[in-house]
Structure formats: structure tokens, C-alpha cells
Design a protein around this motif. Sequence first.
Motif, mmCIF file in Angstrom:
data_model
loop_
_atom_site.group_PDB
_atom_site.id
_atom_site.type_symbol
_atom_site.label_atom_id
_atom_site.label_comp_id
_atom_site.label_asym_id
_atom_site.label_seq_id
_atom_site.Cartn_x
_atom_site.Cartn_y
_atom_site.Cartn_z
ATOM 1 N N VAL A 1 0.852 -1.193 0.000
ATOM 2 C CA VAL A 1 0.000 0.000 0.000
ATOM 3 C C VAL A 1 0.884 1.238 0.000
ATOM 4 O O VAL A 1 2.069 1.172 0.324
ATOM 5 N N SER A 2 0.293 2.361 -0.373
ATOM 6 C CA SER A 2 1.074 3.589 -0.523
ATOM 7 C C SER A 2 1.432 4.252 0.805
ATOM 8 O O SER A 2 2.346 5.066 0.860
ATOM 9 N N SER A 3 0.726 3.910 1.875
ATOM 10 C CA SER A 3 1.024 4.509 3.172
ATOM 11 C C SER A 3 0.419 3.680 4.295
ATOM 12 O O SER A 3 -0.477 2.858 4.070
ATOM 13 N N VAL A 4 0.903 3.931 5.484
ATOM 14 C CA VAL A 4 0.345 3.270 6.673
ATOM 15 C C VAL A 4 -1.111 3.672 6.844
ATOM 16 O O VAL A 4 -1.959 2.842 7.186
ATOM 17 N N GLN A 5 -1.425 4.924 6.550
ATOM 18 C CA GLN A 5 -2.793 5.401 6.716
ATOM 19 C C GLN A 5 -3.756 4.632 5.816
ATOM 20 O O GLN A 5 -4.877 4.315 6.210
ATOM 21 N N VAL A 6 -3.335 4.318 4.597
ATOM 22 C CA VAL A 6 -4.175 3.533 3.684
ATOM 23 C C VAL A 6 -4.443 2.168 4.291
ATOM 24 O O VAL A 6 -5.578 1.680 4.309
ATOM 25 N N SER B 1 -6.817 2.323 7.247
ATOM 26 C CA SER B 1 -8.188 2.681 6.878
ATOM 27 C C SER B 1 -8.948 1.499 6.308
ATOM 28 O O SER B 1 -10.158 1.572 6.096
ATOM 29 N N ASP C 1 -4.870 -0.232 -2.176
ATOM 30 C CA ASP C 1 -4.612 0.536 -3.405
ATOM 31 C C ASP C 1 -4.805 -0.355 -4.607
ATOM 32 O O ASP C 1 -4.455 -1.526 -4.591
#
Length: 70
Positions: A57-62, A65, A69
Motif C-alpha cells: 500500500v502507498s502509506s500506513v494510513q491507507v 483505513s 490501493d
Amino acid sequence: MAKAVIIGIPGETGLWLADLGAGTVKPLNPTGDLATVNDLRKTGGTFVNNVDLSVAVSSVQVALSGHVDG
């Protein structure tokens, strides 16, 4: 059950060792068969063993959540 995972992602030449018990991720310098597999990975090969889900994934936040991606 596995307690550690070796991670390699496209665009990263290095490998990472995630120790699930300790909750840590560290760079890994592959040797032996792992170095051979890593060389194949660098040329576009894929090696999967005893993993039933893997998502970059592009970020930890993604990830937190619940999104994946596309």
C-alpha cells in the motif's frame, strides 16, 4: 506458524526482515539461497512461500483505513 517475514518490494533493491514477535522491521543482507532468490527478484521474478496474503500500500494510513490501493 511463521514468526518472521522477509519482504522485498519493486523499486527497492534491499530486503527487509519483519520480526512479528518483536514488532520490528530491519534491513536484511541476504546470503546463500536467499541471495539467489533476491537476484531473481531484481530481474522481475517473484518468489512466494508460506504467505497467504500480501498487499503493498502507498502509506500506513491507507492500510489502517482498510483500503487496498488498486
